[in-house]
Scaffold this motif. Structure first.
Motif, PDB file in Angstrom:
ATOM      1  N   VAL A 107       0.864  -1.183   0.000  1.00 44.32           N
ATOM      2  CA  VAL A 107       0.000   0.000   0.000  1.00 44.32           C
ATOM      3  C   VAL A 107       0.895   1.226   0.000  1.00 44.32           C
ATOM      4  CG1 VAL A 107      -1.526   1.358   1.497  1.00 44.32           C
ATOM      5  CG2 VAL A 107      -1.962  -1.079   1.165  1.00 44.32           C
ATOM      6  N   LYS A 108       0.447   2.244  -0.743  1.00 42.28           N
ATOM      7  CA  LYS A 108       1.238   3.484  -0.760  1.00 42.28           C
ATOM      8  C   LYS A 108       0.691   4.408   0.311  1.00 42.28           C
ATOM      9  CE  LYS A 108       1.554   4.871  -5.119  1.00 42.28           C
ATOM     10  NZ  LYS A 108       2.086   5.204  -6.452  1.00 42.28           N
ATOM     11  N   ARG A 109       1.583   4.981   1.066  1.00 45.61           N
ATOM     12  CA  ARG A 109       1.154   5.893   2.134  1.00 45.61           C
ATOM     13  C   ARG A 109       0.381   7.055   1.539  1.00 45.61           C
ATOM     14  NH1 ARG A 109       3.677  10.002   5.820  1.00 45.61           N
ATOM     15  NH2 ARG A 109       5.198  10.464   4.189  1.00 45.61           N
ATOM     16  N   ASN A 110      -0.705   7.409   2.238  1.00 43.09           N
ATOM     17  CA  ASN A 110      -1.540   8.555   1.840  1.00 43.09           C
ATOM     18  C   ASN A 110      -2.316   8.365   0.545  1.00 43.09           C
ATOM     19  OD1 ASN A 110      -0.946  10.095   4.093  1.00 43.09           O
ATOM     20  ND2 ASN A 110       0.870  10.982   3.149  1.00 43.09           N
ATOM     21  N   GLU A 111      -2.264   7.187  -0.051  1.00 45.98           N
ATOM     22  CA  GLU A 111      -3.062   6.940  -1.257  1.00 45.98           C
ATOM     23  C   GLU A 111      -4.424   6.417  -0.840  1.00 45.98           C
ATOM     24  OE1 GLU A 111      -2.322   3.315  -3.317  1.00 45.98           O
ATOM     25  OE2 GLU A 111      -2.301   4.279  -5.292  1.00 45.98           O
ATOM     26  N   LEU A 112      -5.484   6.878  -1.505  1.00 47.18           N
ATOM     27  CA  LEU A 112      -6.823   6.421  -1.140  1.00 47.18           C
ATOM     28  C   LEU A 112      -6.995   4.949  -1.521  1.00 47.18           C
ATOM     29  CD1 LEU A 112      -9.648   7.211  -0.053  1.00 47.18           C
ATOM     30  CD2 LEU A 112     -10.306   7.642  -2.422  1.00 47.18           C
ATOM     31  N   GLN A 113      -7.362   4.143  -0.520  1.00 42.26           N
ATOM     32  CA  GLN A 113      -7.626   2.719  -0.777  1.00 42.26           C
ATOM     33  C   GLN A 113      -9.132   2.511  -0.754  1.00 42.26           C
ATOM     34  OE1 GLN A 113      -4.815   0.662  -1.171  1.00 42.26           O
ATOM     35  NE2 GLN A 113      -3.754   2.639  -0.955  1.00 42.26           N
ATOM     36  N   ARG A 114      -9.630   1.698  -1.662  1.00 43.60           N
ATOM     37  CA  ARG A 114     -11.063   1.365  -1.652  1.00 43.60           C
ATOM     38  C   ARG A 114     -11.182  -0.143  -1.616  1.00 43.60           C
ATOM     39  NH1 ARG A 114     -13.046   3.984  -6.105  1.00 43.60           N
ATOM     40  NH2 ARG A 114     -13.400   5.812  -4.806  1.00 43.60           N
ATOM     41  N   VAL A 115     -11.814  -0.664  -0.569  1.00 45.49           N
ATOM     42  CA  VAL A 115     -12.006  -2.108  -0.455  1.00 45.49           C
ATOM     43  C   VAL A 115     -13.465  -2.436  -0.692  1.00 45.49           C
ATOM     44  CG1 VAL A 115     -11.978  -4.068   1.130  1.00 45.49           C
ATOM     45  CG2 VAL A 115     -10.064  -2.459   1.120  1.00 45.49           C
ATOM     46  N   TYR A 116     -13.711  -3.327  -1.645  1.00 50.42           N
ATOM     47  CA  TYR A 116     -15.063  -3.851  -1.865  1.00 50.42           C
ATOM     48  C   TYR A 116     -15.170  -5.096  -0.999  1.00 50.42           C
ATOM     49  CZ  TYR A 116     -15.157  -0.725  -5.916  1.00 50.42           C
ATOM     50  OH  TYR A 116     -15.135   0.382  -6.741  1.00 50.42           O
ATOM     51  N   LEU A 117     -15.861  -4.976   0.134  1.00 47.86           N
ATOM     52  CA  LEU A 117     -15.871  -6.039   1.138  1.00 47.86           C
ATOM     53  C   LEU A 117     -17.207  -6.765   1.157  1.00 47.86           C
ATOM     54  CD1 LEU A 117     -14.229  -7.231   3.568  1.00 47.86           C
ATOM     55  CD2 LEU A 117     -15.543  -5.673   5.008  1.00 47.86           C
ATOM     56  N   ILE A 118     -17.124  -8.105   1.034  1.00 42.60           N
ATOM     57  CA  ILE A 118     -18.343  -8.919   0.994  1.00 42.60           C
ATOM     58  C   ILE A 118     -18.281  -9.961   2.105  1.00 42.60           C
ATOM     59  CG2 ILE A 118     -19.586 -10.697  -0.345  1.00 42.60           C
ATOM     60  CD1 ILE A 118     -17.476  -8.236  -2.121  1.00 42.60           C
ATOM     61  N   ASN A 119     -19.415 -10.224   2.730  1.00 42.60           N
ATOM     62  CA  ASN A 119     -19.456 -11.351   3.669  1.00 42.60           C
ATOM     63  C   ASN A 119     -20.370 -12.443   3.118  1.00 42.60           C
ATOM     64  OD1 ASN A 119     -19.377 -13.118   5.765  1.00 42.60           O
ATOM     65  ND2 ASN A 119     -20.774 -11.954   7.064  1.00 42.60           N
ATOM     66  N   ILE A 120     -19.792 -13.595   2.806  1.00 38.21           N
ATOM     67  CA  ILE A 120     -20.594 -14.714   2.292  1.00 38.21           C
ATOM     68  C   ILE A 120     -20.362 -15.935   3.174  1.00 38.21           C
ATOM     69  CG2 ILE A 120     -18.878 -15.552   0.657  1.00 38.21           C
ATOM     70  CD1 ILE A 120     -22.644 -15.245  -0.078  1.00 38.21           C
ATOM     71  N   THR A 121     -19.877 -15.701   4.430  1.00 39.63           N
ATOM     72  CA  THR A 121     -19.566 -16.808   5.344  1.00 39.63           C
ATOM     73  C   THR A 121     -20.831 -17.556   5.728  1.00 39.63           C
ATOM     74  OG1 THR A 121     -17.932 -15.318   6.280  1.00 39.63           O
ATOM     75  CG2 THR A 121     -18.308 -17.384   7.442  1.00 39.63           C
ATOM     76  N   GLU A 122     -20.798 -18.872   5.549  1.00 39.25           N
ATOM     77  CA  GLU A 122     -21.945 -19.700   5.947  1.00 39.25           C
ATOM     78  C   GLU A 122     -21.716 -20.197   7.361  1.00 39.25           C
ATOM     79  OE1 GLU A 122     -24.851 -20.504   3.744  1.00 39.25           O
ATOM     80  OE2 GLU A 122     -25.286 -20.687   5.879  1.00 39.25           O
ATOM     81  N   PHE A 123     -22.748 -20.580   8.058  1.00 39.64           N
ATOM     82  CA  PHE A 123     -22.705 -21.194   9.396  1.00 39.64           C
ATOM     83  C   PHE A 123     -22.412 -20.228  10.535  1.00 39.64           C
ATOM     84  CE2 PHE A 123     -23.336 -25.064   7.451  1.00 39.64           C
ATOM     85  CZ  PHE A 123     -22.327 -25.378   6.554  1.00 39.64           C
ATOM     86  N   ASP A 124     -21.805 -19.075  10.260  1.00 39.74           N
ATOM     87  CA  ASP A 124     -21.599 -18.117  11.347  1.00 39.74           C
ATOM     88  C   ASP A 124     -22.463 -16.905  11.063  1.00 39.74           C
ATOM     89  OD1 ASP A 124     -18.597 -19.457  10.991  1.00 39.74           O
ATOM     90  OD2 ASP A 124     -19.238 -19.142  13.065  1.00 39.74           O
TER      91      ASP A 124
END
Lengths: 403, 336, 126
Positions: free
Chosen positions: B247-264
């Motif tokens: 990761v570059k310091r001070n660079e905008l990071q965008r995470v596309y985060l998904i939760n598809i966990t079964e059983f929990d």
């Protein structure tokens, strides 16, 4: 004159060998892939046994073995459901029946429970729970002494104390002898059943391929018939040199020695159980437990006395009998603490149970007068009372040992 | 012809000493057969196991890393009315994958790996997904979006060997998912049939370094109750052990985060030493929260935006420590 | 009778010996001592926590240094090869330990105070 020439020794051997060779060849072919070629595909039932868990300084060591029908691999190790680093030797891939040693760098805490899991290459979890983590004892003068002393307290001293009842037994009316000997039988029956039940508990942990139940049976039957044979030998010689009268298996010193050996074998198994329970973290060795075992074992001295009531016995002989009956506890405790192995434990417990039952059998036959069936003899009121009393006393003292 | 000489037979049978030769030969034969059956196969098993495992491990690792930044934008053509048509090809196939070092899993996948391809388009696009079932049981694709009933992937199950063409307009904009909806859905999802469906807003989001993170679990012993391993993008601890994410310091990071966990019921993500803006489901251009832990149920997703102020290695992981210790652990390596 | 019995015993003994020999690993320490240097610096060994390969029986001297630019104390152990944690090393300090590589297996080396800092020693047969 015709002489039928019998088969030579070589021919006999070959005749016996031929089926073995054929079986060996067939087995080798199956193992080398013949089974697959025939389409006899094995279901992928995987089984990994965690045979032993050893706690060392900042390390937990698992001794595992592949008991399934096919090869498997060790992929991950969890301690309390967390992935942990580990070392494994000889390697991750385990063929059928091969074992491995897994070392886990983990700072375990004394007396806490741990759940140890090995995840195989196919994702299946194999778990062993340790209820109380304690450092596995390492052989040293100190630990040998501690466990040896345990064996003395729990085994030797109680049996010797029990022997002190001899004057009492000699002075009671003859009629009551039957009661006391049946009492002894009752307490020994309890012990025998207890031993079998302990071994059944351990059975659950033993790899199936070793057929633990058969180990128990082997021990029990082996001890039973072995001691019957020993009894014959002892009765033929007789401790005081005369040939004993026909009929009973032995009398006097010979019988007492036989009983002491039987009890000694039983105590070997008991010592094993105590030593192992301490090491496996399955029991807190509190004073209650020791008191319980002591009371439990004092009554065993009584059993040894039964054939000696009508004979003169020297103190030296009595002490020797007490040691024969009690000292194996020390050996058992050492074995259980330092080199515990579940299958070995099953064998020992089986031996103990068999020995006990053999002694019961000898005592039972002794209750019967000449020609009287044993069962009828045991049904006499005094004998029944003795049997029940003995059983109940052991039951009561076992409550102290419970846990 | 000379008559054969008969050896005289005496009354006293002489016992011949047992010849040891036949016995010894027999013993050697038995021993040799037993040794042949047992010995020598250990090294073979080790070699076979190691070779197969290595390639699966490499494949799993590479897929997880590529899935971070690979977006399938489809085959693009222009429709008469000026809208964009995007075509995607997705196959359902059964594949053996590695989900944690040394642990293999017979997965059901979209396009051969877990998670499936990230399908990306823009709001308003006409989307066509040509789905072919190369598995051995019915599967489907159910998109989280707004579309006609026949395109929902529930009642129209796709049999093995068949192809179904899903066709709809991409709406609403946001971060969505697609997964199999064949009964028992629990099993079809747990086995790996899911992926990301990203619909960009018409006016694109500000420029950022983008990453896709799919949080999931694997029930490797198939007890249908719990997961043995938790991962991001399909391989336990991959971003902690194998590939700390640069990761570059001070660079905008965008995470596309998904939760598809079964059983929990829940899963979460926590970043060390930085806070992020949360855009739940990505359906709004205004963040709802500024925090460092985001918790989601199965099927929920969010866009996270953050920057790192300091250099060094920083962990990110589920805040359910039990998941973190079973593979949901990674690190960012922030460089100047 | 006795001879038959003895022959059978002999057969069993031979079969058992053959079976036991079939599964044995041949192992003996060999060769000169090879030195492997490792440097611990802020949460890695040699920067990449490498997997190290060895042959069975090799004699290896590990020289492990806590890099002088390290900001923390580190320590070193090899699990399963009797190389336990010892006292922590200050930046710049080093520790030497000589081992004989066992016949086979995978061994984890780690920093005692920093989980995740460490890698593997793999022993491959010749």
């Amino acid at each position: 004159m015709s002489t039928a020439k019998g088969p030579s020794a070589a021919q006999v051997v070959l005749a016996g060998l031929l089926p073995l060779v054929l079986i060996g060849a067939m087995t080798a072919w199956f193992l080398a892939g013949g089974a697959e070629r025939l389409g006899l595909v094995q279901p992928p039932i995987e089984k990994l046994a965690i045979e032993r868990v050893v706690f060392r300084t900042q390390e937990i060591v698992l001794h595992v073995r592949n008991e399934g029908p096919g090869p498997m691999s060790v992929a991950q190790v969890f301690v309390n459901d967390a992935i942990w680093d580990f070392s494994i030797t000889p390697g991750r891939e385990l063929d059928r029946l091969k074992g491995a040693t897994i070392s886990i760098p983990f700072d375990w805490i004394e007396a806490e429970p741990y759940l140890l899991t090995v995840v195989s290459g196919t994702g299946i979890r194999h778990t062993r729970e340790v209820e109380i983590a304690t450092a596995t004892p390492v052989v040293s003068v100190k630990t040998l002494g501690v466990f040896g002393l345990l064996g003395v307290y729990v085994g030797v001293i109680p049996v010797l104390l029990g022997l002190l009842w001899l004057p009492f037994l000699r002075s009671i009316p003859r009629v009551w002898l039957d009661f006391w000997l049946s009492f002894t039988m009752g307490l020994l029956v309890f012990l025998g059943i207890d031993t079998v039940s302990e071994s059944l508990e351990i059975l659950e942990r033993v790899p199936e391929f070793l057929n633990g139940l058969m180990l128990i049976a082997l021990g029990t039957l082996g001890a039973f018939f072995g001691l019957v044979g020993l009894g014959r030998v002892l009765s033929a010689k007789g401790a005081d040199g005369n040939r004993a009268a026909a009929g009973s298996a032995a009398s006097g010193m010979g019988l007492a020695l036989l009983i002491a050996i039987g009890i000694g074998l039983h105590n070997l198994g008991e010592g094993l159980a105590i030593g192992a329970a301490y090491t496996l973290g399955e029991v807190a060795l509190g004073s209650f437990l020791i008191v319980g075992f002591t009371l439990h074992n004092t009554t065993e001295g009584l059993a040894i006395l039964s054939p000696l009531i009508e004979r003169k016995t020297s103190v030296r002989d009595l002490v020797l009998l007490g040691i024969v009956g009690g000292a194996p506890t020390i050996l058992g405790t050492w074995t259980g603490a330092f080199t515990y192995s579940d299958p070995l434990s099953l064998l020992f417990l089986g031996l103990g149970a068999g020995a006990i039952f053999q002694v019961v059998w000898v005592l039972a036959r002794g209750r019967a007068t000449k020609g009287e069936p044993v069962v009828e003899a045991l049904a006499r009121p005094l004998n029944v009372a003795g049997l029940l009393a003995g059983f109940l006393v052991m039951y009561a003292t076992s409550l102290l040992v419970a846990g | 012809m000379r008559p054969s000489v008969r050896r005289p037979v005496t009354a006293r049978a002489v016992e011949r000493p047992a010849s040891a030769v036949p016995a010894a030969l027999g013993a050697l034969l038995v021993a040799a057969l037993i040794a042949a059956g047992c010995g020598g196969s250990r090294e073979d098993a080790a070699a076979r196991g190691a070779a197969a495992g290595d390639s699966l491990a490499v494949h799993a690792r590479d897929h997880a890393i590529r899935a971070l930044t690979t977006f399938d934008t489809g085959k693009v053509t222009r429709l008469p009315d000026g809208r964009t048509l995007r075509e995607y090809w997705v196959d359902a196939e059964h594949a053996e994958i590695e989900v944690a070092p040394g642990v293999r899993f017979p997965a059901w996948t979209y396009n051969g790996a877990v998670p499936g391809p990230t399908l990306r388009c823009t709001e308003g696009d006409s989307v066509i997904v040509r789905f072919t079932n190369r598995g051995s049981m019915p599967h489907s694709m159910h998109f989280h979006g707004i579309h006609a009933a026949k395109m929902d992937g529930v009642f129209e199950q796709v049999s093995p060997g068949e192809t179904f063409v899903y066709s709809f307009n991409a709406e609403p904009f946001g971060l969505h998912i697609y997964h199999c909806h064949t009964m028992p859905v629990k099993m079809h999802i747990a086995r790996g049939l899911y992926g990301v469906f990203l619909v960009d807003p018409k006016k694109p989001r500000p420029k950022a370094r983008e990453m896709v993170m799919v949080m999931n679990g694997f029930d490797t012993d198939f007890n249908g109750e719990d997961n043995e391993f938790y991962t991001v993008n399909g391989y336990a601890n991959v971003f902690f052990r194998d590939y700390p994410i640069p990761v570059k310091r001070n660079e905008l990071q965008r995470v596309y985060l998904i939760n598809i966990t079964e059983f929990d019921l829940l899963n979460s993500m926590h970043t060390h030493a930085t806070f992020f803006d949360v855009y739940p489901t990505g359906t709004s251009l205004t963040p709802s929260e500024y925090t460092d832990v985001v918790t989601m149920g199965q099927g929920e997703r969010a866009i996270l935006e953050f920057t790192y102020k300091h250099t060094g290695r920083f962990l990110f992981h589920a805040h359910q420590s039990e998941f973190a210790e079973l593979g949901w652990l990674g690190q960012f390596e922030v460089k100047p | 009778m006795k001879r038959i019995f003895l022959s059978l015993v002999l057969i069993l003994v031979l079969a058992g010996a053959a079976w036991a020999l079939a599964g044995r690993d041949k192992f003996a320490p060999s060769g000169p001592v090879r030195t492997v240097a490792m440097s611990m610096s802020d949460y890695t060994f040699n920067g990449t926590n490498p997997t190290l390969d060895f042959k069975p029986g090799e004699r290896v001297k590990f020289v492990v240094t806590n890099d002088e630019n390290s900001r923390v104390l580190h320590n070193f152990r090899i699990v399963g090869m009797d190389v336990p944690c010892e006292r922590e090393l200050l930046p710049g300090e080093k520790r030497e330990v000589t081992v004989t590589i066992p016949p086979s297996g995978e061994f984890a080396y780690t920093c005692c105070t920093h989980p995740g800092m460490g890698g593997k020693l793999v022993v491959s047969p010749k």
